[in-house]
Design a protein around this motif. Sequence first.
Motif, PDB file in Angstrom:
ATOM      1  N   ALA A  90       0.831  -1.206   0.000  1.00  0.00           N
ATOM      2  CA  ALA A  90       0.000   0.000   0.000  1.00  0.00           C
ATOM      3  C   ALA A  90       0.869   1.260   0.000  1.00  0.00           C
ATOM      4  O   ALA A  90       0.558   2.242  -0.693  1.00  0.00           O
ATOM      5  N   LEU A  91       1.940   1.249   0.775  1.00  0.00           N
ATOM      6  CA  LEU A  91       2.841   2.405   0.797  1.00  0.00           C
ATOM      7  C   LEU A  91       3.504   2.616  -0.562  1.00  0.00           C
ATOM      8  O   LEU A  91       3.699   3.759  -0.996  1.00  0.00           O
ATOM      9  N   LEU A  92       3.854   1.539  -1.244  1.00  0.00           N
ATOM     10  CA  LEU A  92       4.421   1.663  -2.591  1.00  0.00           C
ATOM     11  C   LEU A  92       3.418   2.315  -3.539  1.00  0.00           C
ATOM     12  O   LEU A  92       3.792   3.138  -4.385  1.00  0.00           O
ATOM     13  N   VAL A  93       2.155   1.969  -3.387  1.00  0.00           N
ATOM     14  CA  VAL A  93       1.114   2.590  -4.219  1.00  0.00           C
ATOM     15  C   VAL A  93       0.985   4.071  -3.896  1.00  0.00           C
ATOM     16  O   VAL A  93       0.897   4.917  -4.795  1.00  0.00           O
ATOM     17  N   VAL A  94       0.975   4.392  -2.607  1.00  0.00           N
ATOM     18  CA  VAL A  94       0.826   5.794  -2.186  1.00  0.00           C
ATOM     19  C   VAL A  94       1.957   6.654  -2.742  1.00  0.00           C
ATOM     20  O   VAL A  94       1.723   7.777  -3.229  1.00  0.00           O
ATOM     21  N   PHE A  95       3.171   6.141  -2.707  1.00  0.00           N
ATOM     22  CA  PHE A  95       4.337   6.912  -3.169  1.00  0.00           C
ATOM     23  C   PHE A  95       4.684   6.632  -4.642  1.00  0.00           C
ATOM     24  O   PHE A  95       5.737   7.046  -5.112  1.00  0.00           O
ATOM     25  N   ASN A  96       3.770   5.932  -5.344  1.00  0.00           N
ATOM     26  CA  ASN A  96       3.899   5.704  -6.789  1.00  0.00           C
ATOM     27  C   ASN A  96       5.218   5.027  -7.143  1.00  0.00           C
ATOM     28  O   ASN A  96       5.916   5.422  -8.074  1.00  0.00           O
ATOM     29  N   ARG A  97       5.556   4.007  -6.406  1.00  0.00           N
ATOM     30  CA  ARG A  97       6.740   3.208  -6.672  1.00  0.00           C
ATOM     31  C   ARG A  97       6.289   1.794  -7.036  1.00  0.00           C
ATOM     32  O   ARG A  97       5.733   1.088  -6.209  1.00  0.00           O
ATOM     33  N   LEU A  98       6.524   1.400  -8.278  1.00  0.00           N
ATOM     34  CA  LEU A  98       6.066   0.091  -8.757  1.00  0.00           C
ATOM     35  C   LEU A  98       4.576  -0.081  -8.457  1.00  0.00           C
ATOM     36  O   LEU A  98       4.136  -1.107  -7.922  1.00  0.00           O
ATOM     37  N   ALA A  99       3.816   0.947  -8.801  1.00  0.00           N
ATOM     38  CA  ALA A  99       2.417   1.010  -8.390  1.00  0.00           C
ATOM     39  C   ALA A  99       1.585  -0.170  -8.906  1.00  0.00           C
ATOM     40  O   ALA A  99       0.816  -0.758  -8.148  1.00  0.00           O
ATOM     41  N   ARG A 100       1.753  -0.520 -10.198  1.00  0.00           N
ATOM     42  CA  ARG A 100       0.909  -1.588 -10.729  1.00  0.00           C
ATOM     43  C   ARG A 100       1.217  -2.954 -10.110  1.00  0.00           C
ATOM     44  O   ARG A 100       0.292  -3.669  -9.699  1.00  0.00           O
ATOM     45  N   PRO A 101       2.495  -3.359 -10.012  1.00  0.00           N
ATOM     46  CA  PRO A 101       2.774  -4.612  -9.292  1.00  0.00           C
ATOM     47  C   PRO A 101       2.317  -4.550  -7.839  1.00  0.00           C
ATOM     48  O   PRO A 101       1.821  -5.554  -7.294  1.00  0.00           O
TER      49      PRO A 101
END
Length: 286
Positions: A90-101
Amino acid sequence: MGAEQNHGYRLVAALFVRLLGVFYLIAFASVGVQIEGLAGSAGILPLAPTLAEIQSHTGLERYFQFPTLFWLNAGDSALTGAALAGCIAALLVVFNRLARPALTVAFALYLSLYHAGQEFLTFQWDGLLLEAGFLAIFLTPRSRLVVLLFRWLLFRLRFLSGLSKLTLQDPTWSGLTALNYYFEVQPLPTPLAWYAHQLPDWLLKTGTAATLVVDVASACPSCASPLEENRQAFVDTTIFLTVVPLMMIGGLIWWIRRKVRERDAALEITVADSLLRDAGPFQGGR
């Protein structure tokens, strides 16, 4: 105009995905502190025996009937670890890091925890998060089909929420008395719930009717109309959802003030009566 519209879709899609990451983070953190007590080896509904029972009388179809990664390991550490891994995704999604995976991982983990939680994770918002999370995996600024599916999701959420209230043959909804009981039994009560429960009957009925109107009547124009009408429907619904609570709050304040005045008046009468009794009968002068 097309470039501006694509730019708008790009901004909205980016913002939506990041906000979805925030909701995923809240959900995983909330489940993480409870899942061992709910579905752990010493939990209320242990997951391992449930999986063993399903496995004993099903074949490969069990993976479709009960899709969860915990077929590999249903131990306490696996349950807690899945929630922790979900927070990281979820944090990766929030910070737009490897969002799709990260969205794919978050969906798979929350789907696993959803089934692991069994009776405790069957709320409407759990299903909504899973469906929105699945669609978000495929969301791009040019994915008009995915945008259409999101509108269909919004329509079903709004329309069926209202329709289900009317088709359940629940007399509290058909009789507009649902709010007369809601504040007593709501799952997440607030300190104001007791006061809201004391609101006048006509105001509670108005709030119940407004809920049905917002759920059913506003679903079609907010999802099926052209862009400009969508915006207008959104504005109208937002205003409506703002005005109605303000009316109820105003009614609550008016009711509280009236009760306070009645209490003060009763207290004054009681004090005056007590003083007259203490003074005894009036003795005139000689």
